[in-house]
Design a protein around this motif. Structure first.
Motif, mmCIF file in Angstrom:
data_model
loop_
_atom_site.group_PDB
_atom_site.id
_atom_site.type_symbol
_atom_site.label_atom_id
_atom_site.label_comp_id
_atom_site.label_asym_id
_atom_site.label_seq_id
_atom_site.Cartn_x
_atom_site.Cartn_y
_atom_site.Cartn_z
ATOM 1 N N GLN A 76 -8.939 -8.147 15.399
ATOM 2 C CA GLN A 76 -8.757 -8.976 14.210
ATOM 3 C C GLN A 76 -8.866 -8.076 12.986
ATOM 4 N N ILE A 77 -7.749 -7.900 12.293
ATOM 5 C CA ILE A 77 -7.759 -7.114 11.065
ATOM 6 C C ILE A 77 -8.293 -7.983 9.935
ATOM 7 N N GLU A 78 -9.325 -7.513 9.278
ATOM 8 C CA GLU A 78 -9.917 -8.277 8.186
ATOM 9 C C GLU A 78 -9.183 -8.049 6.873
ATOM 10 N N SER A 79 -8.747 -6.797 6.643
ATOM 11 C CA SER A 79 -8.134 -6.511 5.350
ATOM 12 C C SER A 79 -7.296 -5.241 5.422
ATOM 13 N N PHE A 80 -6.354 -5.140 4.484
ATOM 14 C CA PHE A 80 -5.626 -3.903 4.223
ATOM 15 C C PHE A 80 -6.066 -3.392 2.857
ATOM 16 N N HIS A 81 -6.218 -2.082 2.741
ATOM 17 C CA HIS A 81 -6.679 -1.477 1.495
ATOM 18 C C HIS A 81 -5.614 -0.504 1.001
ATOM 19 N N PHE A 82 -5.287 -0.615 -0.296
ATOM 20 C CA PHE A 82 -4.231 0.185 -0.895
ATOM 21 C C PHE A 82 -4.800 1.034 -2.032
ATOM 22 N N ALA A 83 -3.925 1.789 -2.697
ATOM 23 C CA ALA A 83 -4.361 2.710 -3.749
ATOM 24 C C ALA A 83 -5.250 2.001 -4.770
ATOM 25 N N GLY A 84 -6.414 2.572 -5.009
ATOM 26 C CA GLY A 84 -7.382 2.006 -5.942
ATOM 27 C C GLY A 84 -8.469 1.187 -5.275
ATOM 28 N N ASP A 85 -8.223 0.718 -4.049
ATOM 29 C CA ASP A 85 -9.210 -0.106 -3.349
ATOM 30 C C ASP A 85 -10.355 0.756 -2.815
#
Length: 229
Positions: A76-85
């Protein structure tokens, strides 16, 4: 210079593990405290659920997935994190989620103890820490809504709307994650994700010129499909 490794486990003699590259450069992570840049190849492990939580991470480029493995082996993927996160600011002494690079990714890494010390002395650092916590809570709220009350089509449409907003992409959405990642984030099968994308394409909301490239043909229609009951 702060000497950091890419994971909470010590680096083996002879250098970092395959897929990880140390870059001898520093950028401010919080307040005046710098972090060190680490590069991860696609699908490289950053840390594992249950590891001692030594480091926090800020994404400079690329994307990261944070996830947990269920008792039956499903992911189960909780979140995706991108530039700045920022991620890795977990409560407690161990990471409650695993983290991997979705694609080639550059991270700014710092020891959590340094962030905690800075937040006790510097109001600006404390404010940054509060903002990171608030962002994590907002992601959890969005994820709960997606998993709890929406149909499969609504989930996929909502995901595309959110990705376009998150990545500031207007006409063409270049996804750093694969469809299996999307399925594990939305609590669907990859077949259901593919069928939903095809439905959105037939409806004229999107076009699918490539697996990870999505053209947003009609954002108003896509938004309506994301909200329909």
């Amino acid at each position: 210079m702060i000497s950091l490794t890419a994971t909470s486990r010590p680096l083996a003699a002879g250098g970092p593990p395959p897929g990880i590259k140390m870059v001898h450069a520093e950028l401010p992570f919080v307040g005046s405290i710098p972090g060190e840049i680490v590069e991860f190849e696609a699908d490289s492990e950053i840390h594992i659920e249950g590891d001692k939580a030594v480091y926090a991470y800020r994404v400079l480029s690329g994307a990261v997935r944070t996830f947990s493995l269920l008792a039956d082996g499903r992911r189960q993927i909780e979140s995706f994190h991108f530039a700045g996160d920022v991620f890795g600011i977990d409560i407690g002494d161990v990471y409650r989620l695993s983290a991997e690079a979705c694609c080639d990714t550059r991270l700014l890494v710092i020891k959590r103890a340094q962030i905690e010390a800075a937040s006790r002395k510097d109001c600006g650092a404390a404010r940054e820490l509060w903002c990171w916590t608030a962002q994590a809570l907002e992601r959890a709220r969005v994820q709960m809504l997606l998993l709890g009350r929406k149909s499969a089509l609504e989930k996929v449409a909502s995901f595309l709307v959110d990705m376009a907003r998150e990545r500031h992409e207007d006409g063409v959405l270049e996804l750093p994650m694969c469809r299996t990642d999307i399925a594990d984030y939305l609590g669907l099968t990859i077949e259901t994700v593919s069928r939903s994308l095809s439905h959105l394409e037939r409806a004229g909301a999107i076009a699918l010129p490539a697996t990870r490239r999505i053209e947003l043909r009609n954002k108003q229609k896509l938004g309506a499909l994301a909200l329909q009951s």
